[in-house]
Each structure stands twice: as C-alpha cells, then as structure tokens.
Design an enzyme around this catalytic site. Structure first.
Site, PDB file in Angstrom:
ATOM      1  CB  THR A  76      -0.861  -0.094   1.117  1.00  0.00           C
ATOM      2  OG1 THR A  76      -1.366   1.288   1.398  1.00  0.00           O
ATOM      3  CG2 THR A  76      -0.078  -0.443   2.485  1.00  0.00           C
ATOM      4  CG  ASP A  77      -1.021   4.986  -1.110  1.00  0.00           C
ATOM      5  OD1 ASP A  77      -1.663   4.298  -0.120  1.00  0.00           O
ATOM      6  OD2 ASP A  77      -1.506   5.599  -1.572  1.00  0.00           O
ATOM      7  CD  GLU A  78      -3.597   3.248   4.462  1.00  0.00           C
ATOM      8  OE1 GLU A  78      -3.426   3.412   5.246  1.00  0.00           O
ATOM      9  OE2 GLU A  78      -4.524   3.061   3.487  1.00  0.00           O
ATOM     10  CE  LYS A 103       0.223  -4.681   3.030  1.00  0.00           C
ATOM     11  NZ  LYS A 103      -0.106  -5.992   2.526  1.00  0.00           N
ATOM     12  CE1 TYR A 138      -3.376  -2.667   5.865  1.00  0.00           C
ATOM     13  CE2 TYR A 138      -3.419  -0.457   5.097  1.00  0.00           C
ATOM     14  CZ  TYR A 138      -3.284  -1.744   4.676  1.00  0.00           C
ATOM     15  OH  TYR A 138      -3.585  -2.181   3.275  1.00  0.00           O
TER      16      TYR A 138
HETATM   17  P1  NAD Z   1      -9.287  -7.792   2.334  1.00  0.00           P
HETATM   18  O1  NAD Z   1      -9.341  -7.381   3.863  1.00  0.00           O
HETATM   19  O2  NAD Z   1     -10.656  -7.354   1.603  1.00  0.00           O
HETATM   20  O3  NAD Z   1      -9.172  -9.185   2.004  1.00  0.00           O
HETATM   21  C1  NAD Z   1      -7.896  -9.821   2.898  1.00  0.00           C
HETATM   22  C2  NAD Z   1      -7.963 -11.241   2.623  1.00  0.00           C
HETATM   23  O4  NAD Z   1      -6.844 -12.223   3.186  1.00  0.00           O
HETATM   24  C3  NAD Z   1      -9.384 -11.967   3.063  1.00  0.00           C
HETATM   25  O5  NAD Z   1      -9.959 -12.857   2.022  1.00  0.00           O
HETATM   26  C4  NAD Z   1      -8.629 -12.776   4.491  1.00  0.00           C
HETATM   27  O6  NAD Z   1      -9.580 -13.932   4.471  1.00  0.00           O
HETATM   28  C5  NAD Z   1      -7.415 -12.950   4.103  1.00  0.00           C
HETATM   29  N1  NAD Z   1      -6.709 -13.384   5.246  1.00  0.00           N
HETATM   30  C6  NAD Z   1      -6.403 -12.444   6.388  1.00  0.00           C
HETATM   31  N2  NAD Z   1      -5.629 -13.040   7.131  1.00  0.00           N
HETATM   32  C7  NAD Z   1      -5.235 -14.120   6.582  1.00  0.00           C
HETATM   33  C8  NAD Z   1      -4.384 -15.159   7.174  1.00  0.00           C
HETATM   34  N3  NAD Z   1      -3.740 -15.158   8.269  1.00  0.00           N
HETATM   35  N4  NAD Z   1      -3.905 -16.084   6.205  1.00  0.00           N
HETATM   36  C9  NAD Z   1      -4.334 -16.297   4.906  1.00  0.00           C
HETATM   37  N5  NAD Z   1      -5.438 -15.377   4.604  1.00  0.00           N
HETATM   38  C10 NAD Z   1      -5.703 -14.570   5.344  1.00  0.00           C
HETATM   39  O7  NAD Z   1      -8.164  -6.906   1.727  1.00  0.00           O
HETATM   40  P2  NAD Z   1      -7.969  -6.290   0.374  1.00  0.00           P
HETATM   41  O8  NAD Z   1      -8.683  -4.714   0.425  1.00  0.00           O
HETATM   42  O9  NAD Z   1      -8.369  -7.398  -0.806  1.00  0.00           O
HETATM   43  O10 NAD Z   1      -6.333  -6.109   0.287  1.00  0.00           O
HETATM   44  C11 NAD Z   1      -5.645  -7.095  -0.063  1.00  0.00           C
HETATM   45  C12 NAD Z   1      -4.216  -6.592  -0.174  1.00  0.00           C
HETATM   46  O11 NAD Z   1      -3.966  -5.563  -0.899  1.00  0.00           O
HETATM   47  C13 NAD Z   1      -3.642  -6.383   1.226  1.00  0.00           C
HETATM   48  O12 NAD Z   1      -2.365  -6.804   1.526  1.00  0.00           O
HETATM   49  C14 NAD Z   1      -3.691  -4.809   1.218  1.00  0.00           C
HETATM   50  O13 NAD Z   1      -2.610  -4.248   2.088  1.00  0.00           O
HETATM   51  C15 NAD Z   1      -3.265  -4.421   0.220  1.00  0.00           C
HETATM   52  N6  NAD Z   1      -3.738  -3.331  -0.627  1.00  0.00           N
HETATM   53  C16 NAD Z   1      -5.221  -2.871  -0.191  1.00  0.00           C
HETATM   54  C17 NAD Z   1      -5.623  -1.508  -0.734  1.00  0.00           C
HETATM   55  C18 NAD Z   1      -7.188  -1.285  -0.417  1.00  0.00           C
HETATM   56  O14 NAD Z   1      -7.302  -0.172  -0.956  1.00  0.00           O
HETATM   57  N7  NAD Z   1      -7.957  -2.290  -0.272  1.00  0.00           N
HETATM   58  C19 NAD Z   1      -4.752  -0.609  -1.333  1.00  0.00           C
HETATM   59  C20 NAD Z   1      -3.415  -0.988  -1.440  1.00  0.00           C
HETATM   60  C21 NAD Z   1      -2.946  -2.312  -0.846  1.00  0.00           C
HETATM   61  P1  TYD Z   2     -10.798   3.793   4.361  1.00  0.00           P
HETATM   62  O1  TYD Z   2     -11.751   3.190   3.395  1.00  0.00           O
HETATM   63  O2  TYD Z   2     -10.801   3.155   5.649  1.00  0.00           O
HETATM   64  O3  TYD Z   2      -9.209   3.585   3.675  1.00  0.00           O
HETATM   65  P2  TYD Z   2      -7.931   4.165   4.262  1.00  0.00           P
HETATM   66  O4  TYD Z   2      -7.865   4.557   5.889  1.00  0.00           O
HETATM   67  O5  TYD Z   2      -7.015   3.019   4.197  1.00  0.00           O
HETATM   68  O6  TYD Z   2      -7.409   5.332   3.362  1.00  0.00           O
HETATM   69  O7  TYD Z   2     -10.996   5.306   4.715  1.00  0.00           O
HETATM   70  C1  TYD Z   2     -10.692   6.095   3.296  1.00  0.00           C
HETATM   71  C2  TYD Z   2     -10.903   7.664   4.085  1.00  0.00           C
HETATM   72  O8  TYD Z   2     -12.173   7.875   4.544  1.00  0.00           O
HETATM   73  C3  TYD Z   2     -10.070   7.979   5.190  1.00  0.00           C
HETATM   74  O9  TYD Z   2      -9.471   9.238   5.184  1.00  0.00           O
HETATM   75  C4  TYD Z   2     -10.905   7.547   6.323  1.00  0.00           C
HETATM   76  C5  TYD Z   2     -12.358   8.036   5.925  1.00  0.00           C
HETATM   77  N1  TYD Z   2     -13.634   7.486   6.431  1.00  0.00           N
HETATM   78  C6  TYD Z   2     -14.649   8.282   6.701  1.00  0.00           C
HETATM   79  O10 TYD Z   2     -14.598   9.431   6.725  1.00  0.00           O
HETATM   80  N2  TYD Z   2     -15.760   7.569   7.097  1.00  0.00           N
HETATM   81  C7  TYD Z   2     -15.795   6.208   7.171  1.00  0.00           C
HETATM   82  O11 TYD Z   2     -16.844   5.675   7.804  1.00  0.00           O
HETATM   83  C8  TYD Z   2     -14.500   5.265   6.797  1.00  0.00           C
HETATM   84  C9  TYD Z   2     -14.713   3.778   6.985  1.00  0.00           C
HETATM   85  C10 TYD Z   2     -13.875   6.095   6.463  1.00  0.00           C
END
Ligand code: NAD
Ligand code: TYD
Length: 350
Positions: A131-133, A160, A156
C-alpha cells in the site's frame, strides 16, 4: 504451465484478481490460499469456483506447518501475496492480528519460498502487494514516489511497512526473486462494507447516517480495483526483479467530495430525493493518527511497463454503485453473518 499461489484470494482485491485472471489464463493453475476471515467471501469467487485451473486451500499464512504442507502439495512457481488484515480502523482497535498476519504471516511465506525453492530459483517469484500508506502522510503538495521514505502512521500501515522490509531483506540476503507494488486506495465490486466507499453506498441505500471523519478534508487517490489487478499482473509478467512500482489512479479527492458524489449517484439510480440523502451526512470524531493526504506518482509503471488505468473515477464509481444495487444477496450475506455461519458449517475447524 505455472502454479501460482494467490494469498488472500477470497478478499476484495484478490477475488477481483482471480475473477479476471483465472478465465484468461487456462495455462496457469491458480491456488487461492485464504484463511477465510471475516473479510473473505467465497460467494465472490462463484464465477470461477468450478474452473479446472482454480483451487481453494483454506490455510492461515501465519501457520508454518500448514504453509510448509501447502508448498509441498502444490509446488508453486509464483506467489502473489494479497493476504492481510487491511482495515485501518480495525488496526487501531486491535493491532495484534495485523502483526500476526501481515508481519509474521509474510515472514512464514518468505521462509517457505526460501526453503522450497532452494537451489532452483530460476523462474520463481514472490510478488508482494502493498500500500501507499507505508509512506505516511503528504502535506498539500507533492506525490509519493518509489524513493519516498517510509513513515507509517497506523498499526495497519506499520505492519505493511514491516512486511515490505522483510520482502526486500529476503531478496538482498537470500537472493529471493521478488517484486513489490505499492498501491493507492482501491474501490469497486466485492469490497467489504467497512471501507469508505461501500460504507457510504450501503448506508445511503439504507438511509443510515454517513459518518465522515473530522471535516472530510482528508484526500485519497482512488483507483478502480480492476486497474490495480491489471497493474499487478503486468508487473508479475514484465516488471524487473527486485523492483518496486507505485500504482495509483492519478485521482485525488477529498472524502467529502467522494461522499457527495456517491449520494448523487444513488439518488440518480434509485430516484430518491437528493436532499433527503444529503441530510444523512454527519461529521464524527476523527480517526487518531489520520493521514491527511495520499497521492501517488505511478510514472515509473506507466513509462517502463506501459500501464495506464482504464476507468476514470466517474465511470468506476458509477459501476460500483450499480454493482452494490444489483447484488443484494452478497450484501445480505456479509452483513448478517449468514456467510460466516455457512463457512463454519461447511469447513468447521479445518
Ligand atoms: P481484504 O481485507 O478485503 O482481504 C484480505 C483477505 O486476506 C481475506 O480474504 C482474508 O480472509 C485473507 N486473510 C487475512 N488473514 C489471513 C491469514 N492469516 N492467512 C490467510 N489469509 C488471510 O483486503 P484487500 O482490500 O483485498 O487487500 C488485499 C491486499 O492489498 C492487502 O495486502 C492490502 O494491504 C493491499 N492493498 C489494499 C488496498 C485497498 O485499498 N484495499 C490498497 C493497496 C494495497
Ligand atoms: P478507508 O476506506 O478506511 O481507507 P484508508 O483509511 O486505508 O485510506 O478510509 C478512506 C478515508 O475515508 C479515510 O480518510 C478515512 C475516511 N472514512 C470516513 O470518513 N468515514 C468512514 O466511515 C470510513 C470507513 C472512512
């Protein structure tokens, strides 16, 4: 043919990835390695579940013995590592699982690759999805590049960041072939309703309050999930070993503007009264350590590998709203816990 382990393939991005890639690549075998936590949903995989080149292995990546057995059973060539605890608010309430899965789980996978691939690293790859975070927060100006110093704010993002460092260390120290992508905020179908966009869509539909943290002025760079999946696949196949690529939508928006647009799209799609929906917005206590702004410079990926996002925020958000309007069964299952009951009944403690 390659065997590709896709960890976390039942989550939001992993399931979108498998739905795109499994039908397109019958020459590869995709094994979805997922613990099936609250964030997983096997209904997301229904379109590919019966394909010959797809299989599910219910495995906890932090369980060393289970991972060793998985590697012995499947003999993978490539690992694409999505599995993680992914929600910042949950990491504030309970950071332990984040360290366990994101840090220790990544370590277990890296060790499994090192041992299983010892002496035969040719053609092997560990692709880490991050992630960019990890870069922390930007002020009003500037973009994250691949050279930006790590400065994570939340449990989180710290977990990461730790996992990114482990991957690079296994590359430098043990010669593990790896690649890394750091992506901005994703949105699209199949996203668990705890992240901003699905929370706002579903709460609007149900006339529930729309909780906006602080003043809604935090900025995120939104990318449609399929564009992220295509970027990962491009890097896996064409990226240079040992390299990191930032992935972003070039689409910065304040949270308040995202919420306003969702409300308008829901009103348009359902014929609801726009003013009634707008009145659902409430400003709530800010998230502790809330990063102000994320924005990604993805020019390396664009220049070197020719990737560009296909969706604009407008087209992607419209598709997403439509998907949540049309998929009641998926939503009911994740909301009511019926899905979790089904997992317990069908999988027990296996
Ligand atoms: P998500 O939370 O929707 O899904 C995570 C999946 O991982 C689930 O299916 C869960 O069952 C599985 N999991 C969790 N713990 C586990 C374990 N111990 N063993 C095996 N499986 C396990 O997450 P997502 O949003 O699909 O994100 C996927 C990846 O992409 C993550 O690594 C996240 O850091 C990265 N990412 C997410 C975003 C975003 O905006 N969602 C952006 C950039 C990077
Ligand atoms: P989120 O979807 O949790 O992603 P991330 O924190 O990883 O960027 O949140 C996106 C943005 O929205 C973040 O600035 C927090 C804000 N947010 C709200 O204002 N209300 C909400 O209910 C949630 C879940 C997030």
């Amino acid at each position: 043919m390659s065997t590709i382990l896709v960890t976390g393939g039942a989550g939001f991005i992993g399931a979108n990835f498998l739905r795109l890639l499994v039908p397109r690549h019958p020459e590869h075998r995709f094994v979805n390695v997922d613990k099936l936590t609250y964030a997983a949903n096997l209904a997301s995989l229904a379109p590919i579940a019966e394909r010959d080149n797809y299989a599910l292995a219910r495995v906890d990546i932090a369980d060393e013995a289970a991972v060793a057995k998985l590697f012995a059973d499947t003999d993978p060539d490539v690992v694409i590592h999505f599995a993680a605890e992914s929600h910042v608010d949950r990491s504030i309430l309970g950071p332990g699982e984040f360290v366990r899965t994101n840090v220790h789980g990544t370590f277990v996978l890296l060790e499994a690759c090192r041992k299983h691939w010892a002496g035969r690293l040719d053609g092997k790859l560990f692709h880490h999805v991050s992630t960019d975070e990890v870069y922390g927060s930007l002020g009003p100006e500037g973009l994250f590049t691949e050279e930006t110093r790590y400065d994570p704010s939340s449990p989180y993002s710290a977990s990461k960041a730790a996992s990114d460092h482990l991957v690079r260390a296994w590359g430098r120290t043990f010669g593990l072939p790896f690649k890394l992508t750091n992506c901005s905020n994703n949105y699209g179908p199949l996203q668990f309703p705890e992240k901003l966009i699905p929370v706002m869509i579903l709460n609007t539909l149900e006339r529930k309050p729309l909780p906006i943290y602080g003043k809604g002025e935090n900025v995120r760079d939104w990318l449609y999930v399929e564009d992220h999946c295509e970027a990962i696949w491009r890097v896996v196949n064409e990226g240079a070993l040992g390299e990191t690529y930032n992935v972003g939508g070039n689409n910065e928006m304040k949270n308040i503007d995202v919420v306003d647009r969702i409300v308008e799209l829901v009103a348009e799609a359902t014929g609801a009264d726009l003013e009634e929906l707008r009145a659902l917005k409430v400003f709530v206590t800010d998230r502790p350590g809330h990063d102000l702004r994320y924005a990604i410079d993805s020019s390396k990926l664009q220049r070197e590998l020719g990737w560009t996002p296909r969706e604009t925020f407008e087209s992607g958000l419209a598709k997403t709203v439509r998907w949540y309007l049309e998929n009641d069964a998926w939503i009911d299952a994740v909301r009511t816990g019926a899905y979790r009951d089904w997992i317990a009944a069908n999988y027990g403690d296996r």
